[in-house]
Design a protein around this motif. Structure first.
Motif, mmCIF file in Angstrom:
data_model
loop_
_atom_site.group_PDB
_atom_site.id
_atom_site.type_symbol
_atom_site.label_atom_id
_atom_site.label_comp_id
_atom_site.label_asym_id
_atom_site.label_seq_id
_atom_site.Cartn_x
_atom_site.Cartn_y
_atom_site.Cartn_z
ATOM 1 N N LEU A 68 0.829 -1.204 0.000
ATOM 2 C CA LEU A 68 0.000 0.000 0.000
ATOM 3 C C LEU A 68 0.863 1.252 0.000
ATOM 4 O O LEU A 68 0.564 2.221 -0.706
ATOM 5 C CB LEU A 68 -0.915 0.004 1.234
ATOM 6 N N ALA A 69 1.918 1.243 0.797
ATOM 7 C CA ALA A 69 2.762 2.430 0.928
ATOM 8 C C ALA A 69 3.410 2.820 -0.396
ATOM 9 O O ALA A 69 3.673 4.001 -0.642
ATOM 10 C CB ALA A 69 3.825 2.196 1.991
ATOM 11 N N ARG A 70 3.680 1.853 -1.245
ATOM 12 C CA ARG A 70 4.327 2.135 -2.531
ATOM 13 C C ARG A 70 3.376 2.805 -3.530
ATOM 14 O O ARG A 70 3.832 3.351 -4.542
ATOM 15 C CB ARG A 70 4.886 0.847 -3.130
ATOM 16 N N LYS A 71 2.076 2.779 -3.248
ATOM 17 C CA LYS A 71 1.094 3.322 -4.181
ATOM 18 C C LYS A 71 0.438 4.575 -3.592
ATOM 19 O O LYS A 71 -0.269 4.491 -2.589
ATOM 20 C CB LYS A 71 0.027 2.276 -4.500
ATOM 21 N N PRO A 72 0.637 5.749 -4.206
ATOM 22 C CA PRO A 72 0.093 6.992 -3.654
ATOM 23 C C PRO A 72 -1.416 6.982 -3.419
ATOM 24 O O PRO A 72 -1.906 7.676 -2.521
ATOM 25 C CB PRO A 72 0.483 8.037 -4.714
ATOM 26 N N GLU A 73 -2.144 6.206 -4.196
ATOM 27 C CA GLU A 73 -3.609 6.215 -4.035
ATOM 28 C C GLU A 73 -4.072 5.666 -2.698
ATOM 29 O O GLU A 73 -5.225 5.860 -2.299
ATOM 30 C CB GLU A 73 -4.283 5.452 -5.169
ATOM 31 N N TRP A 74 -3.196 4.959 -1.966
ATOM 32 C CA TRP A 74 -3.571 4.381 -0.678
ATOM 33 C C TRP A 74 -2.990 5.165 0.503
ATOM 34 O O TRP A 74 -3.054 4.707 1.635
ATOM 35 C CB TRP A 74 -3.136 2.919 -0.597
ATOM 36 N N ARG A 75 -2.460 6.336 0.240
ATOM 37 C CA ARG A 75 -1.924 7.172 1.313
ATOM 38 C C ARG A 75 -2.976 8.194 1.748
ATOM 39 O O ARG A 75 -3.820 8.601 0.957
ATOM 40 C CB ARG A 75 -0.658 7.890 0.841
ATOM 41 N N CYS A 76 -2.897 8.615 2.997
ATOM 42 C CA CYS A 76 -3.881 9.576 3.498
ATOM 43 C C CYS A 76 -3.285 10.419 4.607
ATOM 44 O O CYS A 76 -2.203 10.128 5.141
ATOM 45 C CB CYS A 76 -5.141 8.861 3.985
ATOM 46 N N LEU A 77 -3.994 11.473 4.939
ATOM 47 C CA LEU A 77 -3.662 12.359 6.046
ATOM 48 C C LEU A 77 -4.769 12.229 7.087
ATOM 49 O O LEU A 77 -5.957 12.271 6.745
ATOM 50 C CB LEU A 77 -3.566 13.807 5.568
ATOM 51 N N ILE A 78 -4.387 12.068 8.340
ATOM 52 C CA ILE A 78 -5.356 11.931 9.430
ATOM 53 C C ILE A 78 -5.389 13.248 10.202
ATOM 54 O O ILE A 78 -4.422 13.587 10.889
ATOM 55 C CB ILE A 78 -4.971 10.771 10.363
ATOM 56 N N PRO A 79 -6.471 14.031 10.101
ATOM 57 C CA PRO A 79 -6.551 15.301 10.830
ATOM 58 C C PRO A 79 -6.745 15.052 12.327
ATOM 59 O O PRO A 79 -7.571 14.223 12.729
ATOM 60 C CB PRO A 79 -7.782 15.984 10.230
#
Length: 213
Positions: free
Chosen positions: A87-98
């Motif tokens: 998942l980490a290698r693919k930008p589409e599965w990254r997110c920001l947690i506010p």
């Protein structure tokens, strides 16, 4: 380990901070526990969007009953291992947690209290995360952890990977090596604010299935 954080800002305030054009009214509570809904910012179609997801990837152990509820894996210890690396290698599965703060337990067993941490001069800030779709709970997310800095060490030896606002794009679009660099760096001690409280770590009103260790 981080098992409790807060997001006490409105959807409009979160959207403004993270440059989200269309705020989404979430059902996430101000206090967020593992296995419960939280607000996440990710990218879709070239724009940042806000979305409600469950905090924790569902994990079913071999020793668990087939009818037992999966355990939420809400922290990521190492991006290079297990289910995280793909998942980490693919930008589409990254997110920001506010979040506006996160808590750790402090004190004697049976009498632990909540010690809160925030980032100085940042009423809202971001925890680096990954997300995916799950068969059990729909969209889910988890936050990346790292070794603590000296400001947090009196309470715990781990802390969330915190991002400065000018680093959000790099987390969402950077290389896998960029992500590893974030996990291996030491967040500045002087930017951490610690508030010790008399609040009990486990409250009667918190969800019964929340993982609080």
């Amino acid at each position: 380990m981080c098992n409790l954080y807060t997001n006490r800002k409105s959807a409009a305030e979160v959207a403004a901070h993270f440059r989200v054009k269309d705020p989404f009214q979430s059902n996430a509570p101000e206090e967020v526990y593992p296995g419960q809904p939280g607000m996440v910012v990710r990218e879709a179609g070239g724009a940042r969007v806000m979305q409600s997801m469950v905090w924790g990837f569902p994990l079913r152990l071999k020793t668990m009953s087939p009818t037992a509820k999966p355990k939420p894996v809400n922290n990521i210890a190492d991006l290079r291992k297990g289910m995280w690396v793909g998942l980490a290698r693919k930008p589409e599965w990254r997110c920001l947690i506010p979040l506006t703060g996160f808590a750790e337990a402090e004190g004697a067993k049976g009498a632990k209290t909540r010690t809160w941490f925030a980032v100085k001069d940042q009423p809202i800030f971001a925890w680096a995360g990954l997300w995916r779709e799950s068969a059990e709970w729909g969209p889910v997310y988890s936050g990346v952890m790292t070794e603590c800095n000296e400001a947090i060490r009196p309470v715990h030896d781990r802390m969330p990977v915190l991002l400065h606002p000018d680093e959000y794009d790099r987390w969402l679009h950077g290389s896998f090596e960029d992500l590893i660099a974030f996990q291996e760096r030491c967040f500045p001690d002087e930017l951490i604010e610690m508030t010790r409280t008399s609040e009990p770590w486990v409250k009667r009103t918190q969800p019964a299935d929340a993982s609080m260790t």
